[in-house]
Design a protein around this motif. Structure first.
Motif, PDB file in Angstrom:
ATOM      1  N   VAL A  79       2.918  43.649 141.616  1.00 32.87           N
ATOM      2  CA  VAL A  79       1.480  43.706 141.361  1.00 32.87           C
ATOM      3  C   VAL A  79       0.715  43.880 142.683  1.00 32.87           C
ATOM      4  N   MET A  80       1.136  43.179 143.718  1.00 33.66           N
ATOM      5  CA  MET A  80       0.493  43.320 145.027  1.00 33.66           C
ATOM      6  C   MET A  80       0.575  44.767 145.514  1.00 33.66           C
ATOM      7  N   ARG A  81       1.751  45.344 145.397  1.00 32.66           N
ATOM      8  CA  ARG A  81       1.951  46.730 145.829  1.00 32.66           C
ATOM      9  C   ARG A  81       1.033  47.671 145.049  1.00 32.66           C
ATOM     10  N   GLN A  82       1.006  47.515 143.733  1.00 33.44           N
ATOM     11  CA  GLN A  82       0.152  48.371 142.899  1.00 33.44           C
ATOM     12  C   GLN A  82      -1.322  48.211 143.272  1.00 33.44           C
ATOM     13  N   THR A  83      -1.741  46.966 143.496  1.00 38.78           N
ATOM     14  CA  THR A  83      -3.131  46.694 143.840  1.00 38.78           C
ATOM     15  C   THR A  83      -3.492  47.319 145.182  1.00 38.78           C
ATOM     16  N   LEU A  84      -2.626  47.171 146.166  1.00 38.55           N
ATOM     17  CA  LEU A  84      -2.906  47.734 147.487  1.00 38.55           C
ATOM     18  C   LEU A  84      -2.989  49.255 147.438  1.00 38.55           C
ATOM     19  N   VAL A  85      -2.074  49.866 146.723  1.00 43.50           N
ATOM     20  CA  VAL A  85      -2.076  51.331 146.625  1.00 43.50           C
ATOM     21  C   VAL A  85      -3.340  51.807 145.909  1.00 43.50           C
TER      22      VAL A  85
END
Length: 192
Positions: A12-18
């Motif tokens: 989720v962190m990765r998706q949010t940052l992207v």
């Protein structure tokens, strides 16, 4: 289950940052967006909001022959099993799962509770609360090494699972494979 929750949080962190850090724009705009992700993580629509997880997240496994208990998207589990079972068995299993979901119940192998999403995202809130400033600094430091910063390449080259779940929090053992590891359908590469 804590390690499994952390894997979902890293994803989720990765998706949010992207999604939320602009690829184009001034350095100040990108810095502001990165800071906002961590300061507004608990707000509705923020990085730690339960709506970021799949709708039918369930606890799968448990018992001697069923493997370790993990959080998984039940829709993906059913889709993978569809090829192995006949059409009638597939629809029967899907109906049984929908009934369990509606009744908010568990069986030996599958647990559907309405508060599972909140449980997983409480791990996100804990990580952001305890390590958010460190993680934000780490992302900025990693970005500064790159000649030109854009959100996707920066995040794609960082293994958030290993960085957060294995190294920083210790929620997961050192289970990273030589070529990386798999979170959902995404293969994540190791940190340099």
């Amino acid at each position: 289950l804590a390690c499994s929750a952390c894997q979902h949080v890293a994803h989720v962190m990765r998706q949010t940052l992207v999604r939320d850090v602009p690829k184009k724009g001034s350095k100040a705009e990108r810095e502001k967006a990165l800071s906002a992700i961590f300061t507004q993580a608990k707000n509705p629509g923020g990085m730690c909001h339960p709506g970021r997880l799949p709708d039918m997240i369930a606890i799968i496994g448990g018992g001697e022959d069923k493997g370790p208990r993990t959080y998984q998207d039940f829709e993906q589990v059913v889709a993978k099993g569809r090829a192995k079972m006949g059409k009638e068995a597939f629809w029967g299993a899907k109906k049984q799962a929908a009934d369990l979901w509606r009744r908010n119940e568990c069986t030996e192998a599958v647990c559907f509770k309405k508060d599972i999403k909140e449980d997983v995202m409480s791990v996100c809130e804990s990580i952001v609360g305890r390590h958010g400033r460190w993680l934000e600094k780490r992302l900025r430091k990693h970005r500064q090494r790159a000649a030109r910063w854009q959100a996707a390449p920066e995040v794609a080259s960082l293994n958030l699972y290993e960085l957060v779940c294995v190294n920083k929090t210790g929620l997961c053992g050192n289970a990273t494979l030589a070529g990386g590891f798999k979170v959902g359908d995404m293969v994540v590469s190791k940190i340099d």
